[in-house]
Design an enzyme around this catalytic site. Sequence first.
Site, mmCIF file in Angstrom:
data_model
loop_
_atom_site.group_PDB
_atom_site.id
_atom_site.type_symbol
_atom_site.label_atom_id
_atom_site.label_comp_id
_atom_site.label_asym_id
_atom_site.label_seq_id
_atom_site.Cartn_x
_atom_site.Cartn_y
_atom_site.Cartn_z
ATOM 1 N N GLY A 115 -23.380 -3.269 -15.783
ATOM 2 C CA GLY A 115 -23.807 -4.500 -15.135
ATOM 3 C C GLY A 115 -25.188 -4.915 -15.579
ATOM 4 O O GLY A 115 -25.704 -4.429 -16.594
ATOM 5 N N THR A 138 -18.699 -5.546 -13.907
ATOM 6 C CA THR A 138 -19.088 -5.544 -12.508
ATOM 7 C C THR A 138 -17.988 -6.198 -11.696
ATOM 8 O O THR A 138 -17.417 -7.205 -12.117
ATOM 9 C CB THR A 138 -20.403 -6.289 -12.243
ATOM 10 N N ILE A 139 -17.700 -5.637 -10.529
ATOM 11 C CA ILE A 139 -16.705 -6.272 -9.669
ATOM 12 C C ILE A 139 -17.267 -7.545 -9.051
ATOM 13 O O ILE A 139 -16.511 -8.404 -8.609
ATOM 14 C CB ILE A 139 -16.196 -5.317 -8.575
ATOM 15 N N ASP A 140 -18.602 -7.681 -9.021
ATOM 16 C CA ASP A 140 -19.223 -8.852 -8.390
ATOM 17 C C ASP A 140 -19.141 -10.120 -9.245
ATOM 18 O O ASP A 140 -19.392 -11.217 -8.745
ATOM 19 C CB ASP A 140 -20.697 -8.578 -8.080
ATOM 20 N N ARG A 184 -23.683 -8.342 -3.249
ATOM 21 C CA ARG A 184 -25.098 -8.252 -2.879
ATOM 22 C C ARG A 184 -25.773 -9.617 -2.869
ATOM 23 O O ARG A 184 -26.322 -10.047 -1.864
ATOM 24 C CB ARG A 184 -25.826 -7.308 -3.843
ATOM 25 N N GLU A 235 -21.413 -8.719 1.968
ATOM 26 C CA GLU A 235 -22.410 -7.793 2.503
ATOM 27 C C GLU A 235 -23.829 -8.351 2.374
ATOM 28 O O GLU A 235 -24.722 -7.983 3.137
ATOM 29 C CB GLU A 235 -22.326 -6.442 1.788
ATOM 30 N N HIS A 283 -15.942 0.774 -0.646
ATOM 31 C CA HIS A 283 -15.655 1.190 -2.015
ATOM 32 C C HIS A 283 -14.178 1.138 -2.378
ATOM 33 O O HIS A 283 -13.830 1.404 -3.536
ATOM 34 C CB HIS A 283 -16.209 2.600 -2.248
ATOM 35 N N GLN A 285 -12.789 -1.452 -2.826
ATOM 36 C CA GLN A 285 -12.794 -2.556 -3.795
ATOM 37 C C GLN A 285 -13.089 -2.094 -5.215
ATOM 38 O O GLN A 285 -12.786 -2.787 -6.180
ATOM 39 C CB GLN A 285 -13.834 -3.610 -3.382
#
Length: 360
Positions: A115, A138-140, A184, A235, A283, A285
Site C-alpha cells: 500500500g 490495499t483493500i481500501d 481509515r 471505521e 479482519h 474483510q
Amino acid sequence: MKRIGILTGGGDAPGLNAVIRAAVKTAIYEYGCEVLGIRDGYDGFVDEQGIVPLTIDSVRGLLPRGGTILGAANRGNPYARKVIRDGREVMIDVSDEIIKGIKRLEMDALLVLGGDGTLRIAHELYQKGAPVIGVPKTIDNDIGGTEVTFGFDTAVTTATEAIDKLHTTAEAHHRVMVLELMGRDAGFITLHAGIAGGADVILIPEIPFDPEAVVSMVRQRVERGYLFSIIVVSEGAKPQGGMQVFSRGGDQMYVPRLGGIGQIVGDAIEKHGFETRVTVLGHVQRGGTPTPFDRWLATRYGAAAVRLAAEGKFDRMVALRAGSIVDVPLEEVIRMVKRVDINDDAVITARGMGISFGDE
C-alpha cells in the site's frame, strides 16, 4: 535480467498470492529468470532465513489462496526498525542493510507489493539505489495512480454478503443493524458495499455526519412502516465537528488503531428508543478466497511488473487505467491522495435513491 526479488509489505489482501504466482511464472517461462521471495516484507532482508527461492512448484495452487506465502509485516519500516538494546526498545535505520542485501543477492529488480506506506518506502529505497517496481495492494482502494487495487473487490464482496445477512435478521426482529467496516481515511469499501447491499445509511470519512440526521432517517423509515434499518459505517468516519475514534494510540512504530465509531453510532440511535445491534466485521474483510476479478487483476499486475523489470523501468508502479495495465512514477503515486469524490456519480446515485450520508 537473471534474478529478481518479491516482497509483500503492509497488511495482507486477497490476491497477493495471485500476484506472486503470475510474477514467478512470467519470470521463469518468459525470461528464464531466477526468483527470490523476501519473507515478512522488508524485514526479510535483515532476518535469518528471510530469503527463499520461488519456483514453479512454489506457486502451484496459489491462485485461489488468500493471504501471502511470503508473510506480511505492516510494521516493517526499515527506517524505524524496533530492536532491544541494553534492555530498552530503540528505533534504528536499517535501510542501508537492505541496499547491501539487494546487491549481495545480485537482484536485478525488486517487486514490492504493498500500500501507500510500503510504496513510499520503496521510492525512498530507489533513491538509495534499489531497483524497485511497485504493485498496488490495499483493500481500501486508496492508492493514487490506479483506478483499482487488487483486494478491494474481495473486501467489498465480503462486506456486501454481511449486509445481506444482517438484512434478514434486522427485518425479523425489527432492529437497527449497524455494521462497522474497514476504511481509515477512504470510504470506498463502505460506499460500494452499502450501495450493493441496499443500506439505508452510509457513513464515510469523506462526509462528516450528524448523529441526529442518522436518527432522523431511522425514525422516518419507522413512520413509513419499515421497522428495521441497515447502517454501514467506515471505521474512519467521524461526526461533524468531531474526531475519528481510536481503540489504541500510536507511536513511532505503530499507527493509531481505529475502532469504536460503530458502537457510538449504535448507542446514539438506541438512546432514541430504537433497538440496535452493532457488528464489527474487522479482519474478515482481509481474508478468504479472492474473487475472480481480484485474481484476474492480480495476475495482470504480477506479469506486467516483471515485464517492467525486464525493461529496466524502475521507481514505477503498475496500474489499471481505462481497462489497460499501464505504469506510473512512484513519486506521483505517493503524492496523490485518493479519496471518495463526494460529487461522484456513486454518491449522487445513492442520494437520489434515498440513501442518507448523515449530513442532511
